[in-house]
Enzyme design. Structure first.
Site, PDB file in Angstrom:
ATOM      1  N   GLY A  33       0.818  -1.213   0.000  1.00 57.80           N
ATOM      2  CA  GLY A  33       0.000   0.000   0.000  1.00 57.80           C
ATOM      3  C   GLY A  33       0.839   1.244   0.000  1.00 57.80           C
ATOM      4  O   GLY A  33       2.057   1.195  -0.224  1.00 57.80           O
ATOM      5  N   ASN A  34       0.188   2.370   0.208  1.00 56.83           N
ATOM      6  CA  ASN A  34       0.909   3.639   0.257  1.00 56.83           C
ATOM      7  C   ASN A  34       0.307   4.506   1.359  1.00 56.83           C
ATOM      8  O   ASN A  34      -0.698   4.152   1.960  1.00 56.83           O
ATOM      9  CB  ASN A  34       0.860   4.337  -1.112  1.00 56.83           C
ATOM     10  CG  ASN A  34      -0.544   4.699  -1.521  1.00 56.83           C
ATOM     11  OD1 ASN A  34      -1.148   5.599  -0.953  1.00 56.83           O
ATOM     12  ND2 ASN A  34      -1.089   3.967  -2.491  1.00 56.83           N
TER      13      ASN A  34
END
Ligand code: CTP
Ligand code: CA
Length: 239
Positions: A33-34
């Site tokens: 993810g980020n």
């Protein structure tokens, strides 16, 4: 200005906003993810609704507390997605009726080639760290531009790690050309700036690469400044 906004300069305009960050599963319990919180995109959705727009918000992995800002807003229809593939499969239909498309979501550039259907266990390969093979995700923004409807205004976002303002604008202009968008909002990010915070500092480039907005402030103030630039692109009749 406030007078203009209370007049409702987006009345009747359909606006699609994507926000948050897509996540790519590794196995049933893990993902890539980020750090995008979705706050800037949610602020854009709320601001557009307040200016009279009919808004669809495609939210990728946004915390409930952040979504509260629009949860009771009749003018904002919320659709949630998880992965880039889910965003890709919903965004095109949603864009079809939209006059304005704002891609504020941080899209995962790569996904895991083979998602394990069981948890990856150390016991199964003692002492050997697994290697993840990644494949590139489709560029959703480029495909939206390719399928652009007449009169549609398409806005991209770019969060860049840079050394200075010149590099930010230079990278922004190259990205703008690559994507073919009408407006690109660029901001500098780093270990301690840009993400999770309540404020933001943004430059908006138009299709010629000129800076049409330079603003810093709350994510809501940045949202309204960006929407001012969008309204200017729309060439709506004065009312
Ligand atoms: N974007 C997209 N689909 C992707 C990647 C990005 O639609 N697969 C969109 C983002 O939502 C954003 C814009 O493209 O509006 C710019 O995203 P960014 O990550 O800055 O661009 P990339 O082309 O992925 O370049 P980089 O290598 O700098 O990440
Ligand atoms: Ca990217």
């Amino acid at each position: 200005d406030t007078a203009k906004r209370s007049r409702g300069d987006l009345v009747g305009v359909r606006v699609l906003v994507t926000a948050g960050g897509t996540r790519e599963p590794i196995d049933p319990v893990r993902f890539l993810g980020n750090r995008s919180s979705g706050r800037q995109g949610v602020a854009i959705a709320a601001a557009a609704a307040d200016r009279g727009a009919e808004v669809v918000l495609l939210a990728a992995n946004i915390d409930g507390a952040v979504l509260e800002a629009v949860s009771s807003d009749q003018a904002v229809r919320l659709v949630t997605v998880g992965t880039t593939a889910e965003l890709d499969s919903t965004v095109h239909a949603a864009a079809r009726g939209a006059r304005v498309v704002i891609m504020a979501a941080a899209v995962a550039d790569y996904r895991v080639a083979e998602v394990a259907d069981q948890k990856i266990r150390k016991e199964d390969s003692p002492g050997a760290a697994p290697t993840l093979t990644l494949v590139e995700n489709p560029d959703i923004l480029v495909s939206l531009v390719r399928d652009r409807q007449d009169d549609q205004v398409i806005v991209g976002f770019a969060a860049e790690t840079v050394d200075d303002e010149d590099e930010l604008l230079e990278r922004g202009r190259r990205k703008l050309a690559r994507k073919g968008v009408d407006l690109l909002a660029v901001n500098a990010v780093g270990w301690s700036e840009g993400f999770e915070s309540e404020t933001n500092e943004v430059r908006v480039l138009d299709a010629e690469g000129d800076v049409v907005v330079a603003t810093a402030g709350t994510k809501r103030a940045v949202a309204d400044a960006l929407l001012d630039a969008v309204v200017a692109e729309l060439n709506l009749p004065e009312s």
